[in-house]
Design a protein around this motif. Structure first.
Motif, mmCIF file in Angstrom:
data_model
loop_
_atom_site.group_PDB
_atom_site.id
_atom_site.type_symbol
_atom_site.label_atom_id
_atom_site.label_comp_id
_atom_site.label_asym_id
_atom_site.label_seq_id
_atom_site.Cartn_x
_atom_site.Cartn_y
_atom_site.Cartn_z
ATOM 1 N N GLY A 1 4.331 49.102 50.804
ATOM 2 C CA GLY A 1 5.287 48.108 51.275
ATOM 3 C C GLY A 1 4.946 46.710 50.816
ATOM 4 O O GLY A 1 4.005 46.498 50.045
ATOM 5 N N ILE A 2 5.745 45.762 51.271
ATOM 6 C CA ILE A 2 5.542 44.352 50.913
ATOM 7 C C ILE A 2 5.011 43.608 52.137
ATOM 8 O O ILE A 2 5.611 43.670 53.219
ATOM 9 N N PHE A 3 3.886 42.947 51.935
ATOM 10 C CA PHE A 3 3.301 42.124 52.982
ATOM 11 C C PHE A 3 3.670 40.679 52.676
ATOM 12 O O PHE A 3 3.269 40.134 51.662
ATOM 13 N N GLU A 4 4.483 40.078 53.525
ATOM 14 C CA GLU A 4 4.980 38.732 53.187
ATOM 15 C C GLU A 4 4.899 37.738 54.335
ATOM 16 O O GLU A 4 5.409 36.633 54.229
ATOM 17 N N ARG A 5 4.251 38.129 55.446
ATOM 18 C CA ARG A 5 4.197 37.187 56.570
ATOM 19 C C ARG A 5 3.294 35.987 56.236
ATOM 20 O O ARG A 5 3.435 34.929 56.821
ATOM 21 N N VAL A 6 2.333 36.181 55.310
ATOM 22 C CA VAL A 6 1.528 35.076 54.798
ATOM 23 C C VAL A 6 1.765 35.015 53.284
ATOM 24 O O VAL A 6 1.462 35.977 52.591
ATOM 25 N N PRO A 7 2.359 33.934 52.780
ATOM 26 C CA PRO A 7 2.639 33.886 51.342
ATOM 27 C C PRO A 7 1.344 33.773 50.542
ATOM 28 O O PRO A 7 0.357 33.238 51.051
ATOM 29 N N ALA B 1 3.788 36.828 48.852
ATOM 30 C CA ALA B 1 4.064 38.225 49.175
ATOM 31 C C ALA B 1 3.315 39.149 48.219
ATOM 32 O O ALA B 1 3.283 38.885 47.015
ATOM 33 N N ILE B 2 2.687 40.153 48.782
ATOM 34 C CA ILE B 2 1.980 41.114 47.917
ATOM 35 C C ILE B 2 2.384 42.541 48.284
ATOM 36 O O ILE B 2 2.827 42.802 49.404
ATOM 37 N N GLU B 3 2.209 43.425 47.295
ATOM 38 C CA GLU B 3 2.456 44.829 47.582
ATOM 39 C C GLU B 3 1.180 45.418 48.161
ATOM 40 O O GLU B 3 0.080 45.100 47.698
ATOM 41 N N LYS B 4 1.352 46.232 49.178
ATOM 42 C CA LYS B 4 0.189 46.783 49.875
ATOM 43 C C LYS B 4 0.443 48.249 50.149
ATOM 44 O O LYS B 4 1.584 48.642 50.430
ATOM 45 N N GLU B 5 -0.610 49.056 50.071
ATOM 46 C CA GLU B 5 -0.434 50.444 50.479
ATOM 47 C C GLU B 5 -1.628 50.912 51.287
ATOM 48 O O GLU B 5 -2.682 50.266 51.276
ATOM 49 N N ASP C 1 5.479 44.131 56.003
ATOM 50 C CA ASP C 1 6.734 43.629 56.570
ATOM 51 C C ASP C 1 7.943 44.418 56.112
ATOM 52 O O ASP C 1 8.933 44.494 56.813
ATOM 53 N N ARG C 2 7.834 44.972 54.895
ATOM 54 C CA ARG C 2 8.928 45.812 54.398
ATOM 55 C C ARG C 2 8.327 47.079 53.831
ATOM 56 O O ARG C 2 7.411 47.014 53.004
ATOM 57 N N ILE C 3 8.823 48.201 54.270
ATOM 58 C CA ILE C 3 8.303 49.467 53.758
ATOM 59 C C ILE C 3 9.106 49.857 52.529
ATOM 60 O O ILE C 3 10.345 49.879 52.563
ATOM 61 N N ILE C 4 8.403 50.150 51.442
ATOM 62 C CA ILE C 4 9.074 50.642 50.237
ATOM 63 C C ILE C 4 9.193 52.152 50.327
ATOM 64 O O ILE C 4 10.242 52.731 50.110
ATOM 65 N N GLU C 5 8.061 52.782 50.683
ATOM 66 C CA GLU C 5 8.125 54.233 50.913
ATOM 67 C C GLU C 5 7.021 54.663 51.854
ATOM 68 O O GLU C 5 5.982 54.006 51.961
ATOM 69 N N ILE C 6 7.307 55.746 52.558
ATOM 70 C CA ILE C 6 6.304 56.295 53.469
ATOM 71 C C ILE C 6 6.479 57.812 53.485
ATOM 72 O O ILE C 6 7.604 58.325 53.568
#
Ligand SMILES: [Zn+2]
Length: 251
Positions: A106-112, A114-118, A194-199
């Motif tokens: 997903g995308i972690f964007e609550r602290v700029p 934004a990065i992709e995280k898994e 903050d946003r899930i791309i896939e799970i």
């Protein structure tokens, strides 16, 4: 059309067993044997029982204690309320045990920036699925301890108590457990990104058993109105309770 006789005999002791429409498993009130209604096949799962520890005399006292401890209940509630109904019901549950692992991206964007995280979420569950279709019961707020479970025994059931039969197959219960765990893991993943791309969630079931657990369905009256309370008969904890609303709080 030929009328269907909704009565079968216990294949263990021969006692008559009244079957309600929709019931899949039926437990004999005399000997405690559990049969599969449709197929006539022997029931292949472990059948457990959680013992009730609350007497009819104690049940409403527990409710009064809960009323006294409530901050939002009217001050005179425990004194002015009266018990209208007290029913001890053994509810049927499937317990689906296993390990669930989710891999999320997903995308972690609550602290700029934004990065992709898994990552992975792994938990072991003894997931409870209510084996009734129409019964209104908040299974997710019911915290059952499985430590006290014993093999089901008809002699341990109080004379005034009701034992409900299962309307849900073990396969359907496993599917429900899987869907609910899936939802839970989505929720947990949203805490990490903050946003899930896939799970993707995988649930490895290690065991399934059938269980009857004691729940008190209580109704009390207050100022001419009726309110419902559900109490866990094993722990004497209130699972869910209605309290009189603001119209009863005199300021
Ligand atoms: Zn029997």
């Amino acid at each position: 059309m030929v009328a269907v006789t909704n009565q079968i005999s216990c294949s263990h002791c021969g006692a008559p067993l009244p079957v309600q429409p929709g019931e899949i498993l039926i437990t004999c009130g005399y000997c405690g044997f559990t049969s599969v209604v449709d197929t006539g096949k022997p029931f292949e799962f472990e059948h457990s029982l959680i013992l009730n520890t609350v007497t009819t005399d104690q049940a409403f006292e527990v409710v009064k204690g809960w009323m006294k401890n409530s901050f939002i209940a009217p001050k005179d509630l425990s004194k002015k309320s009266s018990v209208l109904e007290e029913n001890l019901v053994y509810l049927p549950f499937w317990v689906v045990s296993g390990e669930a692992t989710s891999h999320y991206k997903g995308i972690f964007e609550r602290v700029p920036p934004a990065i992709e995280k898994e990552g992975d979420i792994t938990n072991h569950y003894d997931w409870l699925v209510l084996a009734r279709k129409e019964t209104d019961f908040p299974t997710r707020s019911y915290h059952l301890s499985l430590e006290g479970k014993i093999p089901f025994e008809a002699t341990k059931i109080e004379k005034n108590a009701k034992v409900l039969n299962s309307e849900v197959t073990s396969q359907d219960a496993t599917q429900s457990a899987q869907d609910e765990i899936n939802n839970l893991h989505q929720y947990l993943a949203k805490d990490r990104v903050d946003r899930i791309i896939e799970i993707n969630t995988k649930f490895d079931v290690s065991g399934t058993f059938y269980l009857h657990s004691p729940i008190w369905f209580l109704t009390y009256g207050y100022k001419g109105k009726r309110f419902h309370v559900l109490m866990d008969g094993a722990s004497a904890q209130i699972v869910q309770g209605d309290l009189p609303g603001e119209e009863f709080n005199v300021i």
